[in-house]
Design a protein around this motif. Structure first.
Motif, PDB file in Angstrom:
ATOM      1  N   MET A  17       0.823  -1.198   0.000  1.00  0.00           N
ATOM      2  CA  MET A  17       0.000   0.000   0.000  1.00  0.00           C
ATOM      3  C   MET A  17       0.862   1.255   0.000  1.00  0.00           C
ATOM      4  SD  MET A  17      -2.608   1.418   2.902  1.00  0.00           S
ATOM      5  CE  MET A  17      -1.243   1.976   3.921  1.00  0.00           C
ATOM      6  N   ASP A  18       1.977   1.227   0.778  1.00  0.00           N
ATOM      7  CA  ASP A  18       2.742   2.447   0.972  1.00  0.00           C
ATOM      8  C   ASP A  18       3.249   3.057  -0.333  1.00  0.00           C
ATOM      9  OD1 ASP A  18       2.195   1.874   3.519  1.00  0.00           O
ATOM     10  OD2 ASP A  18       4.239   1.357   4.107  1.00  0.00           O
ATOM     11  N   ALA A  19       3.646   2.173  -1.283  1.00  0.00           N
ATOM     12  CA  ALA A  19       4.180   2.658  -2.554  1.00  0.00           C
ATOM     13  C   ALA A  19       3.109   3.398  -3.352  1.00  0.00           C
ATOM     14  CB  ALA A  19       4.716   1.491  -3.369  1.00  0.00           C
ATOM     15  N   GLU A  20       1.858   3.109  -3.050  1.00  0.00           N
ATOM     16  CA  GLU A  20       0.767   3.745  -3.795  1.00  0.00           C
ATOM     17  C   GLU A  20       0.418   5.120  -3.233  1.00  0.00           C
ATOM     18  OE1 GLU A  20      -2.365   0.958  -3.343  1.00  0.00           O
ATOM     19  OE2 GLU A  20      -1.233  -0.643  -4.297  1.00  0.00           O
ATOM     20  N   ILE A  21       1.022   5.451  -2.120  1.00  0.00           N
ATOM     21  CA  ILE A  21       0.722   6.744  -1.495  1.00  0.00           C
ATOM     22  C   ILE A  21       1.859   7.713  -1.792  1.00  0.00           C
ATOM     23  CG2 ILE A  21       0.238   7.917   0.701  1.00  0.00           C
ATOM     24  CD1 ILE A  21      -1.891   5.842  -0.058  1.00  0.00           C
ATOM     25  N   TYR A  22       1.521   8.809  -2.407  1.00  0.00           N
ATOM     26  CA  TYR A  22       2.537   9.785  -2.789  1.00  0.00           C
ATOM     27  C   TYR A  22       1.903  11.179  -2.749  1.00  0.00           C
ATOM     28  CZ  TYR A  22      -0.166   8.927  -6.978  1.00  0.00           C
ATOM     29  OH  TYR A  22      -1.221   8.763  -7.849  1.00  0.00           O
ATOM     30  N   PRO A  23       2.720  12.198  -2.559  1.00  0.00           N
ATOM     31  CA  PRO A  23       2.161  13.555  -2.536  1.00  0.00           C
ATOM     32  C   PRO A  23       1.430  13.851  -3.841  1.00  0.00           C
ATOM     33  CG  PRO A  23       4.398  13.559  -1.702  1.00  0.00           C
ATOM     34  CD  PRO A  23       4.173  12.182  -2.266  1.00  0.00           C
ATOM     35  N   GLY A  24       0.256  14.393  -3.711  1.00  0.00           N
ATOM     36  CA  GLY A  24      -0.558  14.706  -4.883  1.00  0.00           C
ATOM     37  C   GLY A  24      -1.608  13.644  -5.164  1.00  0.00           C
ATOM     38  N   VAL A  45      -4.794  11.678  -5.176  1.00  0.00           N
ATOM     39  CA  VAL A  45      -6.176  12.040  -4.849  1.00  0.00           C
ATOM     40  C   VAL A  45      -6.858  10.817  -4.250  1.00  0.00           C
ATOM     41  CG1 VAL A  45      -8.394  12.769  -5.830  1.00  0.00           C
ATOM     42  CG2 VAL A  45      -6.263  13.797  -6.658  1.00  0.00           C
ATOM     43  N   LEU A  46      -7.513  11.004  -3.122  1.00  0.00           N
ATOM     44  CA  LEU A  46      -8.182   9.896  -2.447  1.00  0.00           C
ATOM     45  C   LEU A  46      -9.568   9.690  -3.064  1.00  0.00           C
ATOM     46  CD1 LEU A  46      -7.280  10.827   1.264  1.00  0.00           C
ATOM     47  CD2 LEU A  46      -5.902   9.611  -0.420  1.00  0.00           C
ATOM     48  N   PRO A  47     -10.031   8.442  -3.103  1.00  0.00           N
ATOM     49  CA  PRO A  47     -11.361   8.212  -3.693  1.00  0.00           C
ATOM     50  C   PRO A  47     -12.455   8.906  -2.889  1.00  0.00           C
ATOM     51  CG  PRO A  47     -10.423   6.161  -2.821  1.00  0.00           C
ATOM     52  CD  PRO A  47      -9.397   7.218  -2.626  1.00  0.00           C
ATOM     53  N   PRO A  48     -13.292   9.695  -3.554  1.00  0.00           N
ATOM     54  CA  PRO A  48     -14.302  10.459  -2.808  1.00  0.00           C
ATOM     55  C   PRO A  48     -15.401   9.586  -2.210  1.00  0.00           C
ATOM     56  CG  PRO A  48     -14.584  10.769  -5.163  1.00  0.00           C
ATOM     57  CD  PRO A  48     -13.354   9.952  -5.000  1.00  0.00           C
ATOM     58  N   LYS A  52      -6.681  14.685  -0.520  1.00  0.00           N
ATOM     59  CA  LYS A  52      -5.475  14.571  -1.337  1.00  0.00           C
ATOM     60  C   LYS A  52      -4.279  14.472  -0.401  1.00  0.00           C
ATOM     61  CE  LYS A  52      -3.487  18.000  -3.788  1.00  0.00           C
ATOM     62  NZ  LYS A  52      -3.337  19.073  -4.762  1.00  0.00           N
ATOM     63  N   VAL A  53      -3.329  13.610  -0.757  1.00  0.00           N
ATOM     64  CA  VAL A  53      -2.102  13.507   0.048  1.00  0.00           C
ATOM     65  C   VAL A  53      -1.277  14.759  -0.238  1.00  0.00           C
ATOM     66  CG1 VAL A  53      -0.015  12.175   0.508  1.00  0.00           C
ATOM     67  CG2 VAL A  53      -2.149  10.979  -0.101  1.00  0.00           C
ATOM     68  N   ASN A  54      -1.037  15.537   0.807  1.00  0.00           N
ATOM     69  CA  ASN A  54      -0.263  16.770   0.631  1.00  0.00           C
ATOM     70  C   ASN A  54       1.230  16.526   0.790  1.00  0.00           C
ATOM     71  OD1 ASN A  54      -2.439  18.393   0.077  1.00  0.00           O
ATOM     72  ND2 ASN A  54      -2.759  18.986   2.216  1.00  0.00           N
ATOM     73  N   SER A  55       1.578  15.678   1.765  1.00  0.00           N
ATOM     74  CA  SER A  55       3.007  15.441   1.987  1.00  0.00           C
ATOM     75  C   SER A  55       3.220  14.137   2.732  1.00  0.00           C
ATOM     76  CB  SER A  55       3.609  16.599   2.795  1.00  0.00           C
ATOM     77  OG  SER A  55       2.988  16.662   4.063  1.00  0.00           O
ATOM     78  N   LEU A  56       4.438  13.639   2.659  1.00  0.00           N
ATOM     79  CA  LEU A  56       4.853  12.475   3.433  1.00  0.00           C
ATOM     80  C   LEU A  56       5.953  12.956   4.375  1.00  0.00           C
ATOM     81  CD1 LEU A  56       5.130   9.749   0.635  1.00  0.00           C
ATOM     82  CD2 LEU A  56       3.167  10.302   2.059  1.00  0.00           C
ATOM     83  N   GLU A  57       5.821  12.601   5.637  1.00  0.00           N
ATOM     84  CA  GLU A  57       6.802  13.067   6.617  1.00  0.00           C
ATOM     85  C   GLU A  57       7.195  11.934   7.540  1.00  0.00           C
ATOM     86  OE1 GLU A  57       6.129  16.834   8.951  1.00  0.00           O
ATOM     87  OE2 GLU A  57       4.324  16.816   7.692  1.00  0.00           O
ATOM     88  N   GLU A  58       8.468  11.905   7.902  1.00  0.00           N
ATOM     89  CA  GLU A  58       8.905  10.884   8.853  1.00  0.00           C
ATOM     90  C   GLU A  58       9.020  11.513  10.232  1.00  0.00           C
ATOM     91  OE1 GLU A  58      12.266   8.443   7.615  1.00  0.00           O
ATOM     92  OE2 GLU A  58      12.599   8.035   9.756  1.00  0.00           O
ATOM     93  N   LYS A  59       8.405  10.849  11.215  1.00  0.00           N
ATOM     94  CA  LYS A  59       8.498  11.328  12.598  1.00  0.00           C
ATOM     95  C   LYS A  59       8.817  10.134  13.469  1.00  0.00           C
ATOM     96  CE  LYS A  59       5.104  15.015  12.134  1.00  0.00           C
ATOM     97  NZ  LYS A  59       3.713  15.369  12.335  1.00  0.00           N
ATOM     98  N   ASN A  60       9.899  10.191  14.175  1.00  0.00           N
ATOM     99  CA  ASN A  60      10.330   9.100  15.071  1.00  0.00           C
ATOM    100  C   ASN A  60      10.324   7.742  14.363  1.00  0.00           C
ATOM    101  OD1 ASN A  60      10.445  11.005  17.208  1.00  0.00           O
ATOM    102  ND2 ASN A  60       8.239  10.743  17.538  1.00  0.00           N
ATOM    103  N   GLY A  61      10.826   7.712  13.170  1.00  0.00           N
ATOM    104  CA  GLY A  61      10.952   6.450  12.436  1.00  0.00           C
ATOM    105  C   GLY A  61       9.664   5.953  11.797  1.00  0.00           C
ATOM    106  N   VAL A  62       8.608   6.739  11.893  1.00  0.00           N
ATOM    107  CA  VAL A  62       7.334   6.342  11.280  1.00  0.00           C
ATOM    108  C   VAL A  62       7.007   7.333  10.166  1.00  0.00           C
ATOM    109  CG1 VAL A  62       4.879   5.900  11.677  1.00  0.00           C
ATOM    110  CG2 VAL A  62       6.529   5.403  13.487  1.00  0.00           C
ATOM    111  N   LEU A  63       6.596   6.786   9.039  1.00  0.00           N
ATOM    112  CA  LEU A  63       6.241   7.647   7.916  1.00  0.00           C
ATOM    113  C   LEU A  63       4.743   7.976   7.984  1.00  0.00           C
ATOM    114  CD1 LEU A  63       7.546   8.921   5.389  1.00  0.00           C
ATOM    115  CD2 LEU A  63       6.776   6.912   4.102  1.00  0.00           C
TER     116      LEU A  63
END
Lengths: 145, 138
Positions: free
Chosen positions: A1-8, A10-13, A99-110
């Motif tokens: 699943m993670d590879a399918e999530i990227y900034p920009g 669009v999530l299914p409405p 919509k996915v705006n950004s991906l951020e890593e916090k304490n080893g979790v994306l």
């Protein structure tokens, strides 16, 4: 699943029609019997001019959209911050978009930060805000009976 | 948000920042959750595939348990909501909710309350936290 999530991305409405029957059902289910939701004669005398759906009902549709995409990483580890901008009324058809705006890593979790919005059929924004979901988790934390 | 009519209900004027509502416990039983799923149109939908309680159902019951102690004017509405989900709980779990007044704001005719709540499961593990801003009708 993670590879399918990227900034920009669009999530299914999620699209839902709001009816007074549905609002009454939610009042019963949640125990929230505020007359602004269920009493037309009361609500028509207020500045809102009529009954409105519970904010938490509309928010459930936002959560449904996030669940469809992120599943347990939303249900356990998700974070939501929204403003209720306008009421959803009986007869409205609301559409939740994200919509996915950004991906951020916090304490080893994306984490994926998503902009979320719910609009009625006229384009009025009912809910706007941000939702955060884990992308990489070392196992979902689940309670036990 | 519900307008309270409980015997122990307190008024807006009595709600000062730091005020803690009496703790509430409730069981997230199958009948309650089934009713909730029907109300949010999720029967047979994605949320029904799991035996866990939708986090928004927990939040809704936490808000209702708080409002049992509030005597707010009818017509009070929800202005904003923050939620953080820490843990999935299965249907049938009994949870405990503790809520407090975080802020009380008055701007002209507008009165607002910021309420914070925490929900724990039976083992004392945090399940969810939330912050709701409600706007009181004049």
């Amino acid at each position: 699943m993670d590879a399918e999530i990227y900034p920009g991305k669009v999530l299914p409405p999620v699209v839902r029609h709001i009816s007074q029957v549905k609002i009454n059902l939610y009042a019963e289910a949640s125990g929230d019997f505020n007359p602004i939701h269920i009493d037309e004669s009361f609500a028509s005398q207020t500045p809102l001019g009529g009954t409105i759906a519970h904010g938490m009902l509309i928010l459930a549709y936002v959560s449904e959209m996030m669940t469809q995409v992120f599943d347990s990483n939303w249900l356990s580890g998700g974070k939501l911050s929204v403003r209720f901008k306008a009421p959803a009324r009986p007869g409205d058809t609301v559409t939740v978009r994200g919509k996915v705006n950004s991906l951020e890593e916090k304490n080893g979790v994306l984490y994926a930060t998503c902009g979320v919005e719910c609009c009625n059929e006229k384009g009025d924004t009912v809910i706007v805000g941000e939702a955060l979901a884990k992308l990489i988790s070392k196992g979902t934390t689940r309670g036990s009976k | 948000m519900r307008s309270g009519s409980n015997d122990k209900a307190i008024t807006y004027e009595e709600l000062t920042p730091g005020y803690e509502f009496p703790p509430a416990s409730y069981e997230l039983n199958a009948s309650l959750i089934s009713k909730y799923l029907e109300a949010v149109d999720s029967k047979g939908g994605v949320l029904n595939q799991v035996q866990d309680v939708p986090p928004l159902a927990i939040a809704a019951y936490a808000m209702t348990s708080m409002s049992r102690f509030l005597l707010l004017p009818p017509g009070t509405i929800h202005a904003s909501q923050e939620l953080e989900f820490f843990r999935l709980v299965p249907v049938g779990t009994k949870v405990n909710c503790q809520a407090k007044v975080a802020r009380r704001l008055t701007r002209g005719q507008m009165r607002m309350l910021v309420l914070e709540f925490n929900v724990w499961d039976e083992s004392g593990e945090i399940v969810q936290t939330g912050k709701a801003t409600v706007m009181l009708s004049a």
